[in-house]
Scaffold this motif. Structure first.
Motif, PDB file in Angstrom:
ATOM      1  N   LEU A  81      46.372  38.327  47.795  1.00 55.18           N
ATOM      2  CA  LEU A  81      46.747  37.176  46.977  1.00 55.18           C
ATOM      3  C   LEU A  81      46.171  37.215  45.564  1.00 55.18           C
ATOM      4  O   LEU A  81      46.427  36.308  44.777  1.00 55.18           O
ATOM      5  CB  LEU A  81      46.306  35.881  47.670  1.00 55.18           C
ATOM      6  CG  LEU A  81      46.861  35.668  49.083  1.00 55.18           C
ATOM      7  CD1 LEU A  81      46.256  34.415  49.703  1.00 55.18           C
ATOM      8  CD2 LEU A  81      48.377  35.601  49.068  1.00 55.18           C
ATOM      9  N   GLY A  82      45.401  38.253  45.244  1.00 53.01           N
ATOM     10  CA  GLY A  82      44.786  38.319  43.917  1.00 53.01           C
ATOM     11  C   GLY A  82      43.584  37.400  43.834  1.00 53.01           C
ATOM     12  O   GLY A  82      42.875  37.186  44.819  1.00 53.01           O
ATOM     13  N   GLU A  83      43.379  36.813  42.653  1.00 54.40           N
ATOM     14  CA  GLU A  83      42.217  35.953  42.486  1.00 54.40           C
ATOM     15  C   GLU A  83      42.381  34.649  43.269  1.00 54.40           C
ATOM     16  O   GLU A  83      43.416  33.988  43.198  1.00 54.40           O
ATOM     17  CB  GLU A  83      41.990  35.624  41.017  1.00 54.40           C
ATOM     18  CG  GLU A  83      40.684  34.884  40.803  1.00 54.40           C
ATOM     19  CD  GLU A  83      40.301  34.779  39.346  1.00 54.40           C
ATOM     20  OE1 GLU A  83      40.254  33.637  38.851  1.00 54.40           O
ATOM     21  OE2 GLU A  83      40.063  35.832  38.724  1.00 54.40           O
ATOM     22  N   CYS A  90      33.125  21.287  53.755  1.00 56.14           N
ATOM     23  CA  CYS A  90      34.463  21.859  53.775  1.00 56.14           C
ATOM     24  C   CYS A  90      34.463  23.123  52.930  1.00 56.14           C
ATOM     25  O   CYS A  90      33.887  23.145  51.844  1.00 56.14           O
ATOM     26  CB  CYS A  90      35.465  20.852  53.221  1.00 56.14           C
ATOM     27  SG  CYS A  90      37.157  21.471  53.141  1.00 56.14           S
ATOM     28  N   VAL A  91      35.106  24.156  53.452  1.00 54.23           N
ATOM     29  CA  VAL A  91      35.338  25.378  52.701  1.00 54.23           C
ATOM     30  C   VAL A  91      36.831  25.388  52.403  1.00 54.23           C
ATOM     31  O   VAL A  91      37.654  25.415  53.322  1.00 54.23           O
ATOM     32  CB  VAL A  91      34.932  26.629  53.506  1.00 54.23           C
ATOM     33  CG1 VAL A  91      35.181  27.889  52.698  1.00 54.23           C
ATOM     34  CG2 VAL A  91      33.474  26.530  53.952  1.00 54.23           C
ATOM     35  N   ALA A  92      37.175  25.313  51.140  1.00 53.51           N
ATOM     36  CA  ALA A  92      38.578  25.238  50.722  1.00 53.51           C
ATOM     37  C   ALA A  92      38.840  26.332  49.699  1.00 53.51           C
ATOM     38  O   ALA A  92      37.933  26.739  48.975  1.00 53.51           O
ATOM     39  CB  ALA A  92      38.880  23.867  50.127  1.00 53.51           C
ATOM     40  N   ALA A  93      40.083  26.795  49.651  1.00 54.17           N
ATOM     41  CA  ALA A  93      40.420  27.865  48.710  1.00 54.17           C
ATOM     42  C   ALA A  93      41.786  27.613  48.093  1.00 54.17           C
ATOM     43  O   ALA A  93      42.676  27.037  48.725  1.00 54.17           O
ATOM     44  CB  ALA A  93      40.409  29.209  49.426  1.00 54.17           C
ATOM     45  N   VAL A  94      41.932  28.072  46.839  1.00 61.25           N
ATOM     46  CA  VAL A  94      43.172  27.923  46.089  1.00 61.25           C
ATOM     47  C   VAL A  94      43.461  29.253  45.409  1.00 61.25           C
ATOM     48  O   VAL A  94      42.563  29.858  44.813  1.00 61.25           O
ATOM     49  CB  VAL A  94      43.049  26.797  45.034  1.00 61.25           C
ATOM     50  CG1 VAL A  94      44.319  26.655  44.223  1.00 61.25           C
ATOM     51  CG2 VAL A  94      42.683  25.483  45.689  1.00 61.25           C
ATOM     52  N   THR A  95      44.725  29.681  45.482  1.00 56.62           N
ATOM     53  CA  THR A  95      45.106  30.922  44.809  1.00 56.62           C
ATOM     54  C   THR A  95      45.162  30.705  43.303  1.00 56.62           C
ATOM     55  O   THR A  95      45.182  29.563  42.832  1.00 56.62           O
ATOM     56  CB  THR A  95      46.481  31.425  45.292  1.00 56.62           C
ATOM     57  OG1 THR A  95      47.491  30.498  44.852  1.00 56.62           O
ATOM     58  CG2 THR A  95      46.532  31.586  46.797  1.00 56.62           C
ATOM     59  N   GLY A  96      45.233  31.790  42.559  1.00 55.24           N
ATOM     60  CA  GLY A  96      45.352  31.710  41.112  1.00 55.24           C
ATOM     61  C   GLY A  96      46.618  31.010  40.663  1.00 55.24           C
ATOM     62  O   GLY A  96      46.694  30.505  39.544  1.00 55.24           O
TER      63      GLY A  96
END
Length: 156
Positions: free
Chosen positions: A12-14, A31-37
């Motif tokens: 997914l890249g950064e 909470c551990v959350a993540a968002v793509t670039g």
């Protein structure tokens, strides 16, 4: 928000990974959350934490491209491993944050990281207590877990 790291996801890249402490109830939850670039939110992971005891390992990502988060629900540390897949990250392996004591596929309660070693990889030192005859008197054993490309397994 407690912290965040930008990591390089192989598919997914950064990706920006956030550590957040929520306190909407009497039980503190992290909470551990993540968002793509590109702004796409990935699946998040809720975990019970004591005060602000949710943080990234240093370095957060090792040579396996896995990302490591340390949590503590109030007694012992645990290690969450964010393992990249084509959609984001593999399922940690629990359905309820209260399962932090029993762990999950990529959640290790009563554990600590060692390394990274010369190969650039962390190992996970997992402790368990026999609780025989009681937990206070039980024998504690440690096992070293190493990444085999799919799972963290005991070394021989």
């Amino acid at each position: 928000m407690l912290d965040h790291r930008d990591i390089q996801h192989p598919d997914l890249g950064e990706v920006r990974v956030y550590l957040v402490r929520r306190s909407a109830s009497n039980e503190p939850t992290g909470c551990v959350a993540a968002v793509t670039g590109r702004g796409r939110a990935l699946a998040s992971v809720d975990v019970d934490v004591y005060e602000d005891s949710l943080h990234f390992a240093e370095p957060a990502t090792d040579a396996t491209k896995n990302t490591f988060v340390i949590y503590n629900p109030g007694r012992y540390d645990g290690v969450l491993v964010l393992v990249p897949n084509t959609d984001g990250f593999e399922d940690i392996g629990w359905n309820d944050p209260a399962e932090h004591y029993s762990g999950g596929r990529f959640a290790y309660y009563g554990a600590r990281l060692a390394g990274p070693a010369n190969d650039g990889r962390y190992t996970i030192i997992h402790s368990s207590n026999s609780c025989n005859p009681t937990c206070a008197q039980g024998a504690t054993a440690q096992v070293t877990l190493r990444w085999n490309g799919h799972d963290y397994l005991p070394t021989e």
